[in-house]
Design an enzyme around this catalytic site. Structure first.
Site, PDB file in Angstrom:
ATOM      1  N   LYS A   1      54.983 -11.098   6.960  1.00  9.71           N
ATOM      2  CA  LYS A   1      55.794 -12.312   7.050  1.00  9.71           C
ATOM      3  C   LYS A   1      57.073 -11.952   7.804  1.00  9.71           C
ATOM      4  O   LYS A   1      57.649 -10.884   7.558  1.00  9.71           O
ATOM      5  CB  LYS A   1      56.103 -12.785   5.632  1.00  9.71           C
ATOM      6  CG  LYS A   1      56.854 -14.092   5.518  1.00  9.71           C
ATOM      7  CD  LYS A   1      56.926 -14.503   4.054  1.00  9.71           C
ATOM      8  CE  LYS A   1      57.623 -15.831   3.852  1.00  9.71           C
ATOM      9  NZ  LYS A   1      57.586 -16.260   2.430  1.00  9.71           N
TER      10      LYS A   1
ATOM     11  N   SER B   1      55.813 -20.579   1.411  1.00  8.61           N
ATOM     12  CA  SER B   1      56.418 -20.359   2.714  1.00  8.61           C
ATOM     13  C   SER B   1      55.749 -19.239   3.516  1.00  8.61           C
ATOM     14  O   SER B   1      56.063 -19.072   4.686  1.00  8.61           O
ATOM     15  CB  SER B   1      57.906 -20.043   2.556  1.00  8.61           C
ATOM     16  OG  SER B   1      58.093 -18.831   1.826  1.00  8.61           O
TER      17      SER B   1
ATOM     18  N   SER C   1      55.434 -19.105  -3.089  1.00  6.46           N
ATOM     19  CA  SER C   1      55.233 -18.887  -1.648  1.00  6.46           C
ATOM     20  C   SER C   1      54.126 -17.912  -1.280  1.00  6.46           C
ATOM     21  O   SER C   1      53.766 -17.799  -0.107  1.00  6.46           O
ATOM     22  CB  SER C   1      56.539 -18.423  -0.995  1.00  6.46           C
ATOM     23  OG  SER C   1      57.443 -19.490  -0.931  1.00  6.46           O
TER      24      SER C   1
END
Lengths: 469, 112
Positions: free
Chosen positions: A82, A160, A184
């Site tokens: 990420k 996310s 997330s």
């Protein structure tokens, strides 16, 4: 074996091929690089492809393996992170336009540990801007555009850790690292049909990760199988002097764990209230599978505590503090999602006494959840009440009348306990659904063993999205 | 019409005073609790329009004074609604009984 088949193998399967020299780390890296370039843009899953670094790491892995210096199951395995993890000399954008040119001169501890394990970093993966801390309400909340689930490109990949979920599901990487403040990792795992593990707070160092909320942020693996989550967690866990919240515990994992005794599993009371019919059907079918390994107790009520409010106030206050410079500069206006452009201002008004009140209640939450979780090996519920949300529609308008139920995600995050989401079927529009397992602090091995047993009995984790059809 | 970002100190103090008289008395209902999930999936909140309380108006004025130059009137109105939601959450937390012995879940260490 066809490239397309190779791309979807688990880490354990790839490791076997690499160790036995039937697959070269360089060839495998080139395969994933090609898929990242070709399919990444369709999914809005990629920020930066790290060609040079990846090939250098892959060549090094190949040399070492040829010399008989095999480091372990991650040696030569390509992965993505990420884009909130610092990588030396490579942009780290936090998914947000104001930071799109940000470059750090050091690596995050997780990146360093994966390098030490011999893994190959192939991409920085897309994410919701600032990890969603400003309150986004549509999928279009990143300067790279909305993340799309490979199962149906009209639908969101979740957030996310959007790119981490989509890239694993589409076979663009062998595994990915995501982060979770509240949901997330679990949400994109469910929306993309992969296995995602949120570790116990403190088990994985966050040094070099974007801070949204110091007392809630966790980093964890997102993989095609629960077994792979165990392999990755073993490589990234452990005390780090650079992260004072990290704990002196190391998670160890080598062979696939399975339950060694009959387990005790509780179904969270209300877990099926107001969920989509397919979510209910898939959950009930999963329970039937788990009965082979566990005694199932229905209707286990979560302690009646204000989980959502506690998490909400803590995220608002810590997030506003973490991004105070950005908020006070007026550069929130550069964010993609209209809600994100103003969310920080409300956070700036949270009263200190309300924040501390939330942190005081949190002690009670930890105690109450631990009391309850100590009676079970795992609590289970659908990871999400619905399949992925359609792109272009506000979340709260996507499935009217559906959603709600017990606040298991905020409860687990407030208490800092681990959770694992694994795929358990499909719902409307060909989209995957997920099964969530939650356990006591540091019970990751138990959750993985139960999930391994489930994945031994089912093939949902083996299904491939129709991306290349 | 008052110009954006130009609340006088007197106007601000007047609103703050009103807050003390009319504190926010709402709390989030049990039905909405499970939907308050920050971050992973944003915060699906009630579709019903929120009217900011006096307390939210007061804190909204603080935002206007400090950051009004960055915000349109429409955005400021939404900020006030967000503040109202946050205040309702805080109100629900205040109804949770704590004693003087309940410490926050934060540990301070004197050693560097």
């Amino acid at each position: 074996m066809r490239d397309q088949d190779l791309a979807f193998l688990s880490i354990r399967e790839l490791a076997q091929l690499i160790r036995s020299r039937r697959v070269s780390p360089v060839e495998l890296t080139q395969l994933y690089l090609e898929r990242l370039e070709r399919l990444g843009p369709k999914l809005g899953a990629v920020v930066t492809i790290t060609h040079e670094l990846a090939l250098a790491q892959a060549r090094r892995a190949e040399r070492e393996i040829m010399r008989g210096q095999y480091r372990g199951l991650l040696h030569g395995i390509p992965y993505g992170v990420k884009d909130l993890l610092a990588t030396k000399g490579i942009p780290t954008t936090w998914g947000a336009a104001p930071y799109r040119n940000q470059v750090f001169d050091y690596d995050a501890t997780v990146v360093r540990r994966l390098e030490r394990a011999g893994a190959v970093l192939v991409a920085k993966l897309a994410m919701v801007e600032l990890a969603g801390g400003m309150g986004y309400n549509t999928a279009d909340a990143s300067f790279t555009g909305p993340g799309r689930t490979p199962w149906n490109l009209e639908y969101w990949s979740g957030g996310s850790s959007s790119g981490s979920g989509a890239a694993v599901a589409a076979g663009l990487v062998a595994f990915a690292i995501g982060s979770e403040t509240s949901g997330s990792i679990l949400t994109p795992a469910a929306f993309c049909g992969i296995s995602g593990l949120r570790p116990t707070y403190g088990l994985v160092s966050r040094y070099g990760a974007m801070a949204l909320c110091w007392t809630l942020d966790k980093l964890g693996p997102m993989c095609r199988t629960a077994d792979d989550c165990g392999i990755v967690l073993a490589a990234i866990s452990g005390k780090d002097p650079k992260d004072p919240s990290s704990v002196a515990r190391k998670f160890t994992y080598s062979v696939p764990l399975l339950p060694t005794r009959r387990m005790r599993v509780g179904i969270v009371k209300g877990a099926l209230e107001r969920v989509q019919p397919e979510v209910q059907k898939n959950f009930e079918a999963a329970v039937e599978v788990l009965k082979k390994y566990a005694t199932i107790e229905p209707e286990v009520a979560l302690p009646d505590l204000p989980y959502g409010q506690v998490v909400g106030i803590i995220v608002n206050a810590e997030g506003a503090s973490a991004f105070r410079d950005l908020i006070e500069s007026g550069r929130l206006a550069e964010l993609q999602n209209p809600r994100d452009r103003i969310g920080g201002y409300a956070g700036m008004t949270v009263l200190a006494v309300d924040y501390l009140h939330a942190q005081r209640i949190r002690v009670r939450i930890r105690q109450a959840l631990d009391d309850m979780l100590s009676r079970y090996d795992a609590l289970i519920a659908p990871t999400r009440a619905t399949v992925a949300y359609p792109i272009g529609v506000e979340f709260e308008r996507a499935y009217p009348g559906v959603g709600g139920g017990p606040a298991l995600i905020p409860a687990g995050n407030a208490a800092g306990v681990p959770a694992l989401s694994i795929p358990n079927g499909f719902g409307q529009a060909g989209l995957p659904t997920g099964l969530q397992l939650v356990g006591r602090a540091f019970s990751e091995a138990t959750l993985i063993a139960l999930a391994n047993a489930y994945q031994r009995e089912t093939d949902w984790h083996r299904r491939r999205p129709p991306l290349e059809a | 019409m008052r110009k954006k970002g130009r609340a006088t100190r007197r106007q601000f103090l007047k609103t703050v005073a009103a807050t003390a008289i009319f504190p926010s008395t709402f709390s989030l209902s049990k039905e909405t609790e499970g939907k308050t999930e920050a971050v992973g999936v944003a915060t699906p909140s009630s579709q019903q329009p929120l009217t900011p309380s006096a307390a939210a108006e007061a804190l909204g004025e603080l935002v206007r004074i400090r950051y009004g130059r960055f915000l349109t009137e429409e955005q400021l109105a939404e900020v006030k609604r967000q503040i109202e939601r946050s205040l309702r959450s805080a109100e629900r937390l205040r109804s949770f009984p704590l004693t003087n012995a309940d410490e926050p879940d934060l540990i301070f260490r004197a050693m560097p």
